[in-house]
Design a protein around this motif. Structure first.
Motif, mmCIF file in Angstrom:
data_model
loop_
_atom_site.group_PDB
_atom_site.id
_atom_site.type_symbol
_atom_site.label_atom_id
_atom_site.label_comp_id
_atom_site.label_asym_id
_atom_site.label_seq_id
_atom_site.Cartn_x
_atom_site.Cartn_y
_atom_site.Cartn_z
ATOM 1 N N THR A 129 0.112 9.841 -5.208
ATOM 2 C CA THR A 129 1.275 10.225 -6.001
ATOM 3 C C THR A 129 1.086 9.826 -7.461
ATOM 4 O OG1 THR A 129 2.748 10.007 -4.095
ATOM 5 C CG2 THR A 129 3.759 9.908 -6.281
ATOM 6 N N LEU A 130 0.612 8.606 -7.699
ATOM 7 C CA LEU A 130 0.367 8.163 -9.070
ATOM 8 C C LEU A 130 -0.689 9.014 -9.757
ATOM 9 C CD1 LEU A 130 0.416 4.292 -8.552
ATOM 10 C CD2 LEU A 130 2.123 5.649 -9.758
ATOM 11 N N ALA A 131 -1.655 9.487 -8.969
ATOM 12 C CA ALA A 131 -2.736 10.301 -9.527
ATOM 13 C C ALA A 131 -2.355 11.772 -9.664
ATOM 14 C CB ALA A 131 -3.985 10.163 -8.663
ATOM 15 N N GLY A 132 -1.185 12.129 -9.162
ATOM 16 C CA GLY A 132 -0.735 13.518 -9.285
ATOM 17 C C GLY A 132 -1.422 14.467 -8.329
ATOM 18 N N THR A 133 -1.785 13.972 -7.148
ATOM 19 C CA THR A 133 -2.408 14.828 -6.145
ATOM 20 C C THR A 133 -1.824 14.475 -4.780
ATOM 21 O OG1 THR A 133 -4.531 15.613 -5.261
ATOM 22 C CG2 THR A 133 -4.375 13.259 -5.768
ATOM 23 N N THR A 134 -2.418 15.006 -3.724
ATOM 24 C CA THR A 134 -1.991 14.703 -2.359
ATOM 25 C C THR A 134 -3.215 14.307 -1.549
ATOM 26 O OG1 THR A 134 -2.299 16.967 -1.559
ATOM 27 C CG2 THR A 134 -0.125 16.400 -2.495
ATOM 28 N N SER A 135 -2.979 13.634 -0.436
ATOM 29 C CA SER A 135 -4.091 13.269 0.445
ATOM 30 C C SER A 135 -4.803 14.515 0.949
ATOM 31 C CB SER A 135 -3.575 12.439 1.631
ATOM 32 O OG SER A 135 -3.035 11.222 1.202
ATOM 33 N N GLU A 136 -4.012 15.549 1.247
ATOM 34 C CA GLU A 136 -4.624 16.795 1.759
ATOM 35 C C GLU A 136 -5.554 17.408 0.716
ATOM 36 O OE1 GLU A 136 -1.423 16.039 1.857
ATOM 37 O OE2 GLU A 136 -1.092 15.793 4.021
ATOM 38 N N GLU A 137 -5.090 17.440 -0.520
ATOM 39 C CA GLU A 137 -5.914 18.026 -1.576
ATOM 40 C C GLU A 137 -7.143 17.164 -1.852
ATOM 41 O OE1 GLU A 137 -5.520 19.447 -6.270
ATOM 42 O OE2 GLU A 137 -3.798 18.600 -5.217
ATOM 43 N N PHE A 138 -6.931 15.856 -1.962
ATOM 44 C CA PHE A 138 -8.038 14.956 -2.306
ATOM 45 C C PHE A 138 -9.096 14.942 -1.210
ATOM 46 C CE2 PHE A 138 -10.005 10.726 -2.213
ATOM 47 C CZ PHE A 138 -10.530 10.657 -3.489
ATOM 48 N N PHE A 139 -8.676 14.707 0.019
ATOM 49 C CA PHE A 139 -9.656 14.606 1.100
ATOM 50 C C PHE A 139 -10.153 15.976 1.524
ATOM 51 C CE2 PHE A 139 -7.549 10.453 1.518
ATOM 52 C CZ PHE A 139 -8.664 9.644 1.469
ATOM 53 N N GLY A 140 -9.350 17.018 1.296
ATOM 54 C CA GLY A 140 -9.841 18.361 1.566
ATOM 55 C C GLY A 140 -11.018 18.702 0.678
ATOM 56 N N HIS A 141 -10.936 18.247 -0.564
ATOM 57 C CA HIS A 141 -12.046 18.465 -1.496
ATOM 58 C C HIS A 141 -13.298 17.725 -1.049
ATOM 59 C CE1 HIS A 141 -14.111 19.066 -5.308
ATOM 60 N NE2 HIS A 141 -14.299 17.757 -5.392
ATOM 61 N N LEU A 142 -13.104 16.589 -0.380
ATOM 62 C CA LEU A 142 -14.245 15.772 0.055
ATOM 63 C C LEU A 142 -14.740 16.122 1.457
ATOM 64 C CD1 LEU A 142 -13.084 12.228 -1.129
ATOM 65 C CD2 LEU A 142 -14.953 13.572 -2.095
ATOM 66 N N ALA A 143 -14.051 17.040 2.127
ATOM 67 C CA ALA A 143 -14.332 17.281 3.544
ATOM 68 C C ALA A 143 -15.774 17.694 3.807
ATOM 69 C CB ALA A 143 -13.369 18.332 4.104
ATOM 70 N N GLN A 144 -16.370 18.413 2.869
ATOM 71 C CA GLN A 144 -17.746 18.878 3.064
ATOM 72 C C GLN A 144 -18.764 17.982 2.360
ATOM 73 O OE1 GLN A 144 -18.285 21.337 5.226
ATOM 74 N NE2 GLN A 144 -16.050 21.297 5.493
ATOM 75 N N THR A 145 -18.312 16.834 1.858
ATOM 76 C CA THR A 145 -19.223 15.908 1.181
ATOM 77 C C THR A 145 -20.042 15.144 2.207
ATOM 78 O OG1 THR A 145 -17.701 15.625 -0.673
ATOM 79 C CG2 THR A 145 -19.374 13.913 -0.364
ATOM 80 N N PRO A 146 -21.359 15.183 2.123
ATOM 81 C CA PRO A 146 -22.183 14.410 3.074
ATOM 82 C C PRO A 146 -21.907 12.911 2.930
ATOM 83 C CG PRO A 146 -23.519 16.010 1.866
ATOM 84 C CD PRO A 146 -22.185 15.963 1.194
ATOM 85 N N SER A 151 -9.398 -5.018 -6.974
ATOM 86 C CA SER A 151 -8.675 -5.726 -5.928
ATOM 87 C C SER A 151 -7.369 -6.350 -6.374
ATOM 88 C CB SER A 151 -9.558 -6.822 -5.328
ATOM 89 O OG SER A 151 -10.683 -6.270 -4.690
ATOM 90 N N LYS A 152 -7.295 -6.916 -7.567
ATOM 91 C CA LYS A 152 -6.149 -7.730 -7.959
ATOM 92 C C LYS A 152 -5.202 -6.964 -8.868
ATOM 93 C CE LYS A 152 -8.189 -11.080 -5.770
ATOM 94 N NZ LYS A 152 -7.729 -11.540 -4.448
ATOM 95 N N THR A 153 -5.591 -6.801 -10.128
ATOM 96 C CA THR A 153 -4.735 -6.134 -11.101
ATOM 97 C C THR A 153 -4.447 -4.687 -10.718
ATOM 98 O OG1 THR A 153 -5.662 -7.561 -12.812
ATOM 99 C CG2 THR A 153 -4.496 -5.613 -13.564
ATOM 100 N N TYR A 154 -5.399 -4.058 -9.998
ATOM 101 C CA TYR A 154 -5.256 -2.638 -9.679
ATOM 102 C C TYR A 154 -4.767 -2.375 -8.254
ATOM 103 C CZ TYR A 154 -7.799 -2.000 -14.040
ATOM 104 O OH TYR A 154 -8.190 -2.037 -15.364
ATOM 105 N N SER A 155 -4.489 -3.446 -7.499
ATOM 106 C CA SER A 155 -3.794 -3.328 -6.201
ATOM 107 C C SER A 155 -4.551 -2.545 -5.144
ATOM 108 C CB SER A 155 -2.398 -2.688 -6.408
ATOM 109 O OG SER A 155 -1.584 -3.526 -7.192
ATOM 110 N N LEU A 156 -5.886 -2.597 -5.186
ATOM 111 C CA LEU A 156 -6.674 -1.856 -4.197
ATOM 112 C C LEU A 156 -7.775 -2.743 -3.597
ATOM 113 C CD1 LEU A 156 -6.936 1.505 -6.167
ATOM 114 C CD2 LEU A 156 -5.701 1.162 -4.006
ATOM 115 N N GLU A 170 -0.996 7.023 0.094
ATOM 116 C CA GLU A 170 0.006 7.979 -0.381
ATOM 117 C C GLU A 170 0.494 7.607 -1.776
ATOM 118 O OE1 GLU A 170 4.213 10.033 1.112
ATOM 119 O OE2 GLU A 170 3.436 8.236 2.111
ATOM 120 N N GLU A 171 0.735 6.308 -2.010
ATOM 121 C CA GLU A 171 1.191 5.876 -3.336
ATOM 122 C C GLU A 171 0.127 6.148 -4.397
ATOM 123 O OE1 GLU A 171 4.180 2.131 -2.390
ATOM 124 O OE2 GLU A 171 2.014 1.845 -2.190
ATOM 125 N N LEU A 172 -1.126 5.891 -4.062
ATOM 126 C CA LEU A 172 -2.202 6.160 -5.014
ATOM 127 C C LEU A 172 -2.269 7.640 -5.354
ATOM 128 C CD1 LEU A 172 -4.693 5.390 -6.677
ATOM 129 C CD2 LEU A 172 -6.056 5.537 -4.563
#
Length: 370
Positions: free
Chosen positions: A38-55, A220-225, A34-36
């Protein structure tokens, strides 16, 4: 091949999930999805909705074009095709050493440092020489000592810049001096750069200085992921082509979803780094205030890096100290012995601020016998 126990990883694998207050980790407090978003200016629904049909196939084996382009922009002299996606920086270090090191080669490394950078080449049959970092010299890497040990047999110089666990780093001038020495003997310079300082203006990736310089990094480190397990190597075309051959034996891909999340993170990297600078500054102030109340603890080293190395006056061994601290107070540190430096401990001070404050409070109580 015989590998020694990876002491840091073995310690964390055994104890980290039982800690109430984990102040051992070297990443900056991990972002939630969720934090990622928000920082990216999108939502989980929008981001993963776009990927929903990705093989969910293998995707781009070396990383998507968007990923390679975004990473290449972190450097001055790296073409996107010379960026190879890896399974974190650990995967990048492993592959680079596997590709470069042969039995009988001479390696020069630093200590303390990330154990993989010296024990893995040793397991491949290389002779490893060390530049020992000293607390009395503020844990600084002394290039003059490198000049004394490097020889015509030196194949690779392996560095951790900034250094884990001390948090110190080689600035651009120091790294240029290392490169000049490496050029004299035609050695590679492999640098694990996952702890790139957030505030330094005199820091430079090695790949921007040397055609045989190899920059390994990750989110992993500087970018917190750290949970994405996405890293990369950045190098010349000749080295990238060599790595491709070995990569086919060790890594297929980073995964379609993880690649997409990595691209999203790199697109909003400035916001992630701004968030992390705030966490780092706030938490270092907390540490410095706490240190003023602790006669048995001292800290020497750099700032602007997410890891630090505290010295603790202990009656027992550092391993036993850290084990008792965890069992009695629920607080986790990494003993210095995991870095071949007993009497110290890695303090990962860039966790969530409330975790750090309570962890330090309990550590202080443990030291006071309370």
């Amino acid at each position: 091949m015989e590998l020694p126990e990876f002491k840091v990883e073995a310690w964390l694998n055994k104890w980290e999930k039982s800690a109430q207050y984990d102040i051992s980790q070297s990443s900056i407090a991990a972002l939630t999805l969720e934090e990622l978003m928000t920082l990216a200016g999108t939502t989980s629904e929008e981001f993963f909705g776009h990927l929903a049909q990705t093989p969910l196939d293998y995707g781009w084996i070396e990383g998507s074009p968007e990923f390679k382009q975004a990473v290449s922009q972190l450097y001055q002299n790296v073409a996107p095709d010379n960026v190879l996606q890896m399974n974190g920086a650990t995967g990048g270090n492993f592959l680079a050493l596997l590709a470069l090191v042969e039995p009988g080669d001479e390696i020069v490394s630093m200590r303390p440092s990330y154990q993989q950078l010296y024990d893995f080449p040793k397991s491949l049959g290389a002779e490893v020489k060390f530049i020992e970092l000293q607390e009395e010299n503020a844990w600084e890497f002394e290039v003059s000592k490198l000049a004394q040990v490097i020889t015509s047999k030196t194949k690779v110089i392996t560095l951790n810049n900034a250094n884990n666990p001390t948090g110190t780093y080689l600035n651009r001038q120091q790294l240029e001096e290392v490169v000049a020495l490496a050029k004299k003997v035609d050695a590679y310079v492999l640098v694990d750069e996952v702890y790139q300082p957030l505030e330094a203006t005199d820091y430079c990736p090695v790949v921007d200085l040397y055609d045989k310089g190899i920059s390994i990094n990750s989110l992993s480190k500087t970018y917190s992921l750290p949970g994405l397990r996405i890293g990369w190597s950045a190098s010349s075309r000749e080295i990238a082509d060599l790595f491709r051959k070995y990569r086919d034996y060790t890594t297929i891909c980073g995964g379609v979803i993880n690649d997409a999340l990595a691209v999203l993170a790199l697109q909003c990297k400035d916001k992630i780094l701004a968030r992390n600078r705030q966490i780092m500054a706030q938490n270092m102030a907390t540490v410095q205030e706490w240190l003023e109340t602790q006669p048995r603890v001292s800290l020497v080293g750099g700032q602007g890096v997410s890891t630090s190395f505290i010295k603790i006056e202990m009656i027992q061994s550092d391993t036993e100290f850290c084990r008792q601290l965890l069992q009695e107070k629920g607080v986790l540190l990494v003993p210095g012995s995991a870095f071949d430096k007993p009497g110290y401990a890695r303090l990962g001070y860039c966790c969530q601020p409330e975790v750090l404050k309570e962890g330090l409070k309990r550590l202080g109580g443990f030291l006071a016998g309370k």
